[in-house]
Design a protein around this motif. Sequence first.
Motif, PDB file in Angstrom:
ATOM      1  N   LEU A 206       0.615  -3.946 -11.500  1.00 14.12           N
ATOM      2  CA  LEU A 206       0.379  -3.745 -10.068  1.00 14.12           C
ATOM      3  C   LEU A 206       1.109  -4.824  -9.263  1.00 14.12           C
ATOM      4  O   LEU A 206       1.729  -4.540  -8.236  1.00 14.12           O
ATOM      5  N   ALA A 210       5.287  -5.367  -6.434  1.00  9.80           N
ATOM      6  CA  ALA A 210       4.534  -5.296  -5.176  1.00  9.80           C
ATOM      7  C   ALA A 210       5.237  -6.081  -4.063  1.00  9.80           C
ATOM      8  O   ALA A 210       4.786  -6.102  -2.920  1.00  9.80           O
ATOM      9  N   THR A 213       3.468  -8.457  -1.558  1.00  9.77           N
ATOM     10  CA  THR A 213       2.507  -7.967  -0.570  1.00  9.77           C
ATOM     11  C   THR A 213       1.063  -8.060  -1.054  1.00  9.77           C
ATOM     12  O   THR A 213       0.150  -7.791  -0.293  1.00  9.77           O
ATOM     13  N   LEU A 214       0.858  -8.413  -2.330  1.00 14.00           N
ATOM     14  CA  LEU A 214      -0.512  -8.497  -2.852  1.00 14.00           C
ATOM     15  C   LEU A 214      -0.872  -9.919  -3.296  1.00 14.00           C
ATOM     16  O   LEU A 214      -2.026 -10.203  -3.582  1.00 14.00           O
ATOM     17  N   GLU A 445       0.983  11.551  -0.257  1.00 17.24           N
ATOM     18  CA  GLU A 445      -0.425  11.132  -0.286  1.00 17.24           C
ATOM     19  C   GLU A 445      -0.643   9.811  -1.016  1.00 17.24           C
ATOM     20  O   GLU A 445      -1.526   9.041  -0.661  1.00 17.24           O
ATOM     21  N   LEU A 449      -3.016   5.827  -0.802  1.00 15.42           N
ATOM     22  CA  LEU A 449      -3.754   5.118  -1.839  1.00 15.42           C
ATOM     23  C   LEU A 449      -3.207   3.692  -1.994  1.00 15.42           C
ATOM     24  O   LEU A 449      -3.953   2.733  -2.146  1.00 15.42           O
ATOM     25  N   MET A 450      -1.869   3.567  -1.933  1.00 12.82           N
ATOM     26  CA  MET A 450      -1.260   2.233  -1.999  1.00 12.82           C
ATOM     27  C   MET A 450      -1.789   1.386  -0.854  1.00 12.82           C
ATOM     28  O   MET A 450      -2.088   0.191  -1.005  1.00 12.82           O
ATOM     29  N   THR A 452      -4.652   1.713   0.664  1.00 13.80           N
ATOM     30  CA  THR A 452      -6.054   1.342   0.415  1.00 13.80           C
ATOM     31  C   THR A 452      -6.119   0.168  -0.553  1.00 13.80           C
ATOM     32  O   THR A 452      -6.948  -0.729  -0.404  1.00 13.80           O
ATOM     33  N   ILE A 453      -5.227   0.176  -1.532  1.00 14.74           N
ATOM     34  CA  ILE A 453      -5.190  -0.946  -2.476  1.00 14.74           C
ATOM     35  C   ILE A 453      -4.766  -2.222  -1.769  1.00 14.74           C
ATOM     36  O   ILE A 453      -5.354  -3.288  -1.946  1.00 14.74           O
ATOM     37  N   LYS A 454      -3.749  -2.089  -0.933  1.00 16.88           N
ATOM     38  CA  LYS A 454      -3.289  -3.252  -0.153  1.00 16.88           C
ATOM     39  C   LYS A 454      -4.454  -3.817   0.672  1.00 16.88           C
ATOM     40  O   LYS A 454      -4.680  -5.027   0.704  1.00 16.88           O
ATOM     41  N   ALA A 456      -7.621  -3.480   0.059  1.00 22.13           N
ATOM     42  CA  ALA A 456      -8.677  -4.032  -0.803  1.00 22.13           C
ATOM     43  C   ALA A 456      -8.298  -5.432  -1.272  1.00 22.13           C
ATOM     44  O   ALA A 456      -9.146  -6.309  -1.378  1.00 22.13           O
ATOM     45  N   LEU A 457      -7.012  -5.652  -1.575  1.00 15.57           N
ATOM     46  CA  LEU A 457      -6.617  -6.938  -2.138  1.00 15.57           C
ATOM     47  C   LEU A 457      -6.148  -7.937  -1.083  1.00 15.57           C
ATOM     48  O   LEU A 457      -6.134  -9.133  -1.330  1.00 15.57           O
ATOM     49  N   THR A 468       7.057  -2.864   2.130  1.00 13.97           N
ATOM     50  CA  THR A 468       6.615  -2.053   0.992  1.00 13.97           C
ATOM     51  C   THR A 468       5.543  -1.042   1.363  1.00 13.97           C
ATOM     52  O   THR A 468       5.767   0.160   1.312  1.00 13.97           O
ATOM     53  N   VAL A 469       4.347  -1.555   1.675  1.00  9.81           N
ATOM     54  CA  VAL A 469       3.248  -0.677   2.064  1.00  9.81           C
ATOM     55  C   VAL A 469       2.659  -1.251   3.343  1.00  9.81           C
ATOM     56  O   VAL A 469       1.652  -1.940   3.319  1.00  9.81           O
TER      57      VAL A 469
ATOM     58  N   TYR B 189       4.071   0.525  -5.129  1.00  9.41           N
ATOM     59  CA  TYR B 189       3.186  -0.028  -6.160  1.00  9.41           C
ATOM     60  C   TYR B 189       3.207   0.864  -7.392  1.00  9.41           C
ATOM     61  O   TYR B 189       3.307   2.079  -7.303  1.00  9.41           O
ATOM     62  N   LEU B 191       1.392   2.621  -9.347  1.00  8.72           N
ATOM     63  CA  LEU B 191       0.084   3.258  -9.518  1.00  8.72           C
ATOM     64  C   LEU B 191       0.008   3.993 -10.851  1.00  8.72           C
ATOM     65  O   LEU B 191      -1.074   4.187 -11.412  1.00  8.72           O
ATOM     66  N   ALA B 444     -10.772   1.065  -4.151  1.00 10.87           N
ATOM     67  CA  ALA B 444      -9.714   1.723  -3.393  1.00 10.87           C
ATOM     68  C   ALA B 444      -9.571   3.188  -3.813  1.00 10.87           C
ATOM     69  O   ALA B 444      -9.253   4.055  -3.007  1.00 10.87           O
TER      70      ALA B 444
END
Lengths: 471, 484
Positions: A206, A210, A213-214, A445, A449-450, A452-454, A456-457, A468-469, B189, B191, B444
């Motif tokens: 992950l 990235a 960005t994380l 789509e 999700l990416m 949402t991960i961004k 979250a972290l 990136t995102v 990312y 995924l 997430a």
Amino acid sequence: MNANADLHLARPDARDVADLVTRLTADYGERALTSRAVRDQHSHGEGLADAGLPDVVVFPHTNEEVAAIVRLCHAARVPVIAFGVGTSLEGHVAALYGGVCIDLSQMNRVLEVNADDLDCRVQAGVLREQLNAELKGTGLFFPIDPGANATIGGMAATRASGTNAVRYGTMRENVLGLTVVTPDGRIVRTGGRARKSSAGYDLTRLFVGAEGTLGVITEIQLRLYGVPEAISAAVCQFGTLEGAVQSVILAMQHGIPVARIELLDDVQMDACIRYSKLEGFEVKPTLFFEFHGSDAGVAEQAAQMQSITAEFGGSAFEWATKPEDRTRLWKARHAAYYAAKAMFAGKEVFATDACVPISRLADCVLETKADADATGLVAPIVGHVGDGNFHLCVLFDPGDPGERARAEGLAKRISLRAIAMGGTCTGEHGVGVHKLEALQAEHGEAVDLMRTIKRALDPHNIMNPGKTVPL
Amino acid sequence: MLDPAVHAQLAAILPPAALLTTVEETRPYECDGLTMYRELPAAVAIPDNEAQVVEILQRCHAARLPVVARGAGTSLSGGAMPDKRGLLLSMAKFRRIIAVDPLARTAVVQPGVRNLAITEAAAPHGLYYAPDPSSQIACTIGGNVAENAGGVHCLKYGLTVHNVHRVRAVLMTGEVVEFGGDSLDSAGYDLLALMTGSEGLLAVITEITVKLTPRPQTAQVALAAFDDVGAAGAAVAAVIGAGIVPAGLEMMDRKATRAVEEFVHASYPLDAAAVLLVETDGTPEEVAADMAEITRVLGEAGATGIRVSKDERERLLLWSGRKAAFPAIGRITPDYYCMDGTIPRKSLAKVLRRIEELSEQYGLRCANVFHAGDGNLHPLIMYDANVADESQRAEAFGAAILELCIEVGGTITGEHGVGIEKLPQMCVQFRPLELERFLGVKAAFDAHSLLNPGKGVPTLARCAEFGKMHVHHGQLPHPELPRF
């Protein structure tokens, strides 16, 4: 999903930034620089420049220092941009909203080499060529070679691949574990020395790719390989671009384990012959090969390859078995970007890359060539075609808005063409800021999700924001 | 018992034969390959198309009903064990091989396709699917992706994560997403890597594009005997250190070879403390050159005897012992418990000696059969579940082995996954900081933690209960993260 307004980071408050800069210069002295020249140098990679300078550039020496800097940024909600040596191409290091640039180039120690286990651990600022120089004498090497002498940290962050990905994979396959400073300034370790693990989610992969960005990658555990017993390189020239590409496709379909295959079209070959003073070659579509293995294995691979290229009108192989000849050849290949740039004084160049399934490579490369010709721009093609990845260096006159628009249009069409063929808008350069639109086209789509991960972290969106995102 | 309202909604999506609710019907789904743990689900749904999966997940999401996806149920860590409150989603009807593309060397398959069936479909093109978990005749590709399955040949050809290009999946909310792509790399990312090995906690897979590999022209295996386990471990490091990447590099200790020999008569040396099987594949020239090097290195490493297969029949004979190791152990003990730790290769000798000591300490026999080339151990702890406290001792012995793996820098699972079996050891291998990242990723994808709850990643609260996490004044970090 609640997209809080504060997630869409505007420039942080000027006073907060000023306080932070004061604090960092107090803490790090000469390792925290604010001169215009240094900030400017840290605002761009080798691609086209984007707007925005960092407010300060800090040069930490330890994981703990990186964590301390990030904690200060986190408290003040100021962006953090990790920087290696600035060889990225898609605007990855541009400080779109200002902030603190963490230059990792002084974290440049190889921490351990485990020859028995074929792995090593390095700090993020170790350069690719430096690592291989330090490995000399161990019989091991690190194969990933994106051309530029990038830092290992930068290569991990952008999931770099390079000329021999066809044999050794990309950074995705070769990073075993990481030390990462999280957006709230804590130090986490992912992965490890075990060759396989199914414990927990694959955080290592992950963070790889990235693009900062994380979190900030500070240490990398890498897979190493034994130096092959025999290495030989060969050059083969073709009457047509199609012949060269079809040879590659057939070789891949036959499963010939070539270590590198590089395609240079006639325009690129012309540039390289002139720039690197290559002798004995014609201005024609060309393939560079490198074979790794035992003596018998290399001879066998080369013979199989020759029977394929002959079928598509390839010339007899021009061999380079001596290390210095090979180096000259690959230097010329790696200098392709500079060679293209040198073709016309006063022109700017930007490089774009795309990657398609090998079965669509001929379609994609030939359509792209025709498209480039139709724009009237000079745009040499070069690529690690063995893995379906190719690059275009587009030359344009920065003073001519029409030319710039045509160049950007061409790059965009290449991304969309590759995506339509089941490929990707970037095989190795990454998304940065220049390919955000293409990322959306490619993943639809899944980009949500990416995001949402961004969130979250990195809930405050301080890690390399806008790339990136983007939130 | 399924809530009647939800039952009615699911019955509207699925034909009666595809929605099971009685105990007799749901019993076959009560456990996976880890039979120590059993649970009956409230219901079993057996959809046969993606639209049904989308609707089922939407309904369950709305009703906050847990969902556990299941392939063939061969998991060894309890990953497919049902949740008693929830729905067991069997993907068994997703059995179609949608396309095999010999030019791109890929196959598009549904998740319920068996691992070996992909290889069979690709065989006419001279291709195969490389990852080969021992259960490959039965296990499904969907389960392989969920567990990031490995196998004997992953040393050279990689794990599932290296052999999957693209995954199509349904999120708990019913959204359909695709990860990865048909080319080498994909932007943004990774995924796809997150999905691989996520043990059904992130999304339900409905379609997979796998990479196919050209079938090597030939292969040859060497069987080497050693009179000391440590020497065999050192030989593994010597082979890899010599720059050879064998197609397979397996090790068995004396207990394992003896059990196997009685069972399949593969002519293994019975007096050896350990044997290595080293395989190389490729063109005849490559195989000959590699095999010469392999036998030289094995000889220098102190092998007391080396036998190289002369033909395909002999190669298969030599492998038959390794492949039959688990059933062979099953014949000499009423029960066994298979572990799955991975360690850096150079610690092999040390760890094997410690396992020997632990075996005496716990009073239980242990045979070792494993993927030595990756350092992936599979100690088989032999016990009798009918003897008082032997099950508990076996579990404790197993836990001690896993903690030993972590101590030398390894991991608690090389290929079987965490499931429910290894949750406690997750708290040893990872610090709260890292577990928080895992929980952040989970949130997430699945904000209400409905997909395969209670597996894979322990909550911080659970680690605290195990006593593996220091909780200061009862304050857990990140109180906003979901816990169950």
